[in-house]
Design a protein around this motif. Sequence first.
Motif, PDB file in Angstrom:
ATOM      1  N   ASP A 158       0.809  -1.212   0.000  1.00 40.54           N
ATOM      2  CA  ASP A 158       0.000   0.000   0.000  1.00 40.54           C
ATOM      3  C   ASP A 158       0.845   1.267   0.000  1.00 40.54           C
ATOM      4  O   ASP A 158       0.326   2.365  -0.221  1.00 40.54           O
ATOM      5  CB  ASP A 158      -0.973   0.002   1.177  1.00 40.54           C
ATOM      6  N   LYS A 159       2.149   1.133   0.222  1.00 42.62           N
ATOM      7  CA  LYS A 159       3.006   2.318   0.274  1.00 42.62           C
ATOM      8  C   LYS A 159       3.115   3.019  -1.077  1.00 42.62           C
ATOM      9  O   LYS A 159       3.296   4.234  -1.138  1.00 42.62           O
ATOM     10  CB  LYS A 159       4.403   1.932   0.768  1.00 42.62           C
ATOM     11  N   ARG A 160       2.981   2.242  -2.166  1.00 44.31           N
ATOM     12  CA  ARG A 160       3.120   2.850  -3.494  1.00 44.31           C
ATOM     13  C   ARG A 160       2.020   3.867  -3.760  1.00 44.31           C
ATOM     14  O   ARG A 160       2.197   4.803  -4.546  1.00 44.31           O
ATOM     15  CB  ARG A 160       3.112   1.774  -4.579  1.00 44.31           C
ATOM     16  N   PHE A 161       0.849   3.717  -3.103  1.00 47.99           N
ATOM     17  CA  PHE A 161      -0.250   4.638  -3.333  1.00 47.99           C
ATOM     18  C   PHE A 161       0.019   6.011  -2.717  1.00 47.99           C
ATOM     19  O   PHE A 161      -0.659   6.982  -3.038  1.00 47.99           O
ATOM     20  CB  PHE A 161      -1.552   4.059  -2.774  1.00 47.99           C
ATOM     21  N   LYS A 162       0.999   6.083  -1.817  1.00 45.61           N
ATOM     22  CA  LYS A 162       1.345   7.373  -1.208  1.00 45.61           C
ATOM     23  C   LYS A 162       2.219   8.215  -2.131  1.00 45.61           C
ATOM     24  O   LYS A 162       2.247   9.444  -2.031  1.00 45.61           O
ATOM     25  CB  LYS A 162       2.063   7.151   0.121  1.00 45.61           C
ATOM     26  N   LYS A 163       2.946   7.551  -3.033  1.00 43.26           N
ATOM     27  CA  LYS A 163       3.884   8.291  -3.880  1.00 43.26           C
ATOM     28  C   LYS A 163       3.537   8.258  -5.367  1.00 43.26           C
ATOM     29  O   LYS A 163       4.044   9.066  -6.140  1.00 43.26           O
ATOM     30  CB  LYS A 163       5.304   7.744  -3.679  1.00 43.26           C
ATOM     31  N   SER A 164       2.667   7.315  -5.770  1.00 45.41           N
ATOM     32  CA  SER A 164       2.313   7.205  -7.190  1.00 45.41           C
ATOM     33  C   SER A 164       1.195   8.171  -7.548  1.00 45.41           C
ATOM     34  O   SER A 164       0.477   8.678  -6.675  1.00 45.41           O
ATOM     35  CB  SER A 164       1.889   5.773  -7.510  1.00 45.41           C
ATOM     36  N   SER A 165       1.033   8.409  -8.840  1.00 53.55           N
ATOM     37  CA  SER A 165      -0.095   9.196  -9.331  1.00 53.55           C
ATOM     38  C   SER A 165      -1.304   8.270  -9.449  1.00 53.55           C
ATOM     39  O   SER A 165      -1.238   7.244 -10.114  1.00 53.55           O
ATOM     40  CB  SER A 165       0.235   9.806 -10.694  1.00 53.55           C
ATOM     41  N   LEU A 166      -2.395   8.628  -8.793  1.00 52.97           N
ATOM     42  CA  LEU A 166      -3.599   7.802  -8.780  1.00 52.97           C
ATOM     43  C   LEU A 166      -4.594   8.379  -9.786  1.00 52.97           C
ATOM     44  O   LEU A 166      -5.081   9.498  -9.614  1.00 52.97           O
ATOM     45  CB  LEU A 166      -4.205   7.774  -7.383  1.00 52.97           C
ATOM     46  N   ASN A 185     -13.664   3.921  11.072  1.00 54.50           N
ATOM     47  CA  ASN A 185     -12.759   3.507  10.000  1.00 54.50           C
ATOM     48  C   ASN A 185     -13.467   3.416   8.653  1.00 54.50           C
ATOM     49  O   ASN A 185     -12.962   2.810   7.729  1.00 54.50           O
ATOM     50  CB  ASN A 185     -12.113   2.146  10.327  1.00 54.50           C
ATOM     51  N   ARG A 186     -14.665   4.032   8.546  1.00 55.80           N
ATOM     52  CA  ARG A 186     -15.408   3.949   7.297  1.00 55.80           C
ATOM     53  C   ARG A 186     -15.801   5.326   6.771  1.00 55.80           C
ATOM     54  O   ARG A 186     -16.758   5.455   6.014  1.00 55.80           O
ATOM     55  CB  ARG A 186     -16.670   3.101   7.480  1.00 55.80           C
ATOM     56  N   ALA A 223      -7.316   9.562  -1.248  1.00 53.36           N
ATOM     57  CA  ALA A 223      -7.379   8.306  -2.002  1.00 53.36           C
ATOM     58  C   ALA A 223      -6.751   7.166  -1.213  1.00 53.36           C
ATOM     59  O   ALA A 223      -7.270   6.042  -1.181  1.00 53.36           O
ATOM     60  CB  ALA A 223      -6.679   8.470  -3.348  1.00 53.36           C
ATOM     61  N   TYR A 224      -5.629   7.447  -0.553  1.00 55.63           N
ATOM     62  CA  TYR A 224      -4.972   6.423   0.260  1.00 55.63           C
ATOM     63  C   TYR A 224      -5.883   5.982   1.403  1.00 55.63           C
ATOM     64  O   TYR A 224      -5.999   4.784   1.703  1.00 55.63           O
ATOM     65  CB  TYR A 224      -3.652   6.950   0.811  1.00 55.63           C
ATOM     66  N   ASN A 225      -6.554   6.935   2.040  1.00 53.49           N
ATOM     67  CA  ASN A 225      -7.485   6.594   3.117  1.00 53.49           C
ATOM     68  C   ASN A 225      -8.617   5.704   2.614  1.00 53.49           C
ATOM     69  O   ASN A 225      -9.008   4.734   3.271  1.00 53.49           O
ATOM     70  CB  ASN A 225      -8.060   7.859   3.748  1.00 53.49           C
ATOM     71  N   MET A 226      -9.120   6.040   1.421  1.00 54.61           N
ATOM     72  CA  MET A 226     -10.205   5.236   0.870  1.00 54.61           C
ATOM     73  C   MET A 226      -9.722   3.829   0.527  1.00 54.61           C
ATOM     74  O   MET A 226     -10.427   2.839   0.783  1.00 54.61           O
ATOM     75  CB  MET A 226     -10.804   5.907  -0.364  1.00 54.61           C
ATOM     76  N   ILE A 227      -8.528   3.730  -0.049  1.00 53.94           N
ATOM     77  CA  ILE A 227      -7.972   2.414  -0.383  1.00 53.94           C
ATOM     78  C   ILE A 227      -7.821   1.567   0.879  1.00 53.94           C
ATOM     79  O   ILE A 227      -8.134   0.370   0.888  1.00 53.94           O
ATOM     80  CB  ILE A 227      -6.625   2.586  -1.113  1.00 53.94           C
ATOM     81  N   SER A 228      -7.358   2.166   1.963  1.00 50.98           N
ATOM     82  CA  SER A 228      -7.215   1.447   3.230  1.00 50.98           C
ATOM     83  C   SER A 228      -8.561   0.961   3.744  1.00 50.98           C
ATOM     84  O   SER A 228      -8.693  -0.181   4.218  1.00 50.98           O
ATOM     85  CB  SER A 228      -6.546   2.335   4.279  1.00 50.98           C
TER      86      SER A 228
END
Length: 305
Positions: A158-166, A185-186, A223-228
């Motif tokens: 999941d770390k890649r979602f912090k630095k990649s372009s989504l 958490n929702r 986006a990262y929060n939603m992915i989590s």
Amino acid sequence: MEYKRVIRFQYYQILCRKFDGKEWGKLKTFNLVELLQKLEEDGLVRKSIEFNRMLARVECFTYDKASDTWGIRLMKLRDTNIPSKVKEKEEAKVIELEPDEYIGEDVTMLYEKGSSIAMIQSNRFSLNISKIEEFLMYLNENTNVEIILQPIREEFNDKRFKKSSLKTIDISFANLGSWGSAECNRQSLATIIDPIKRLGGYVGHVTIGLGHVKEDSLNKVEAYNMISEIRSNKKFIRSAKVKVRDDDDTDVEIVDLFEDIRHEFIQFSLESRKGLEYTVAITAMIYKYRKAKEELYRLIGYNVE
């Protein structure tokens, strides 16, 4: 007319184990090339073969010297549930088959002999993984050898979602009858699911994307929060995919948030009334495989001698 088709390819390692009369031995790599060459010598390529009440054949296989890989196309054959041809202002006609003709559904594989890694097309109309295993064992003609297509799995990163372009998040919801948004958490998911619930919906499909704006990424924090949250609430979600780009020099990649088998998505441009040609599929597969090979070696612990 041209259209786009996105196909999933999954990675497996083709292994086997032998029965010595008392017990099954340890898993070892299986030499698929040796089997293919034997089939060619015996005149069984493009020959219909019945196994376990199913009909299939090895359509073709080729070798690419530059990548040291083998391409294989298998065909599932059927003479039931035949489709019809439809012509404007004329009655639909069922496609007529000769006694030795069938409807064929293909699945394409890329295979590297040294590592025994196979990149296999996902085609729900053709042979699935278990049927490919059965077909290979039948062709191998040795009941003391079990052939296994072992998935090459990877840890979810999941770390890649912090630095990649989504680029997009695509979510299909299901089983929303028991959804409750009170849990802390929702929060991100609740902004999407609560309106669906208020409308009386129990399923839904939402795509969040950039469209034609100049921004190169969705809001990475949100986006990262939603992915989590998506990963933590799988029971409410049928599927979830994210399009990401690691940097400007890489292709956009589709990441399945619930798929732990190493895989690729490849987009093909096809002409209407035409299928995906074998050479086109293999060329694209080789390109993707060469980029992923080093990581695949690491995942299976393979060292090039």
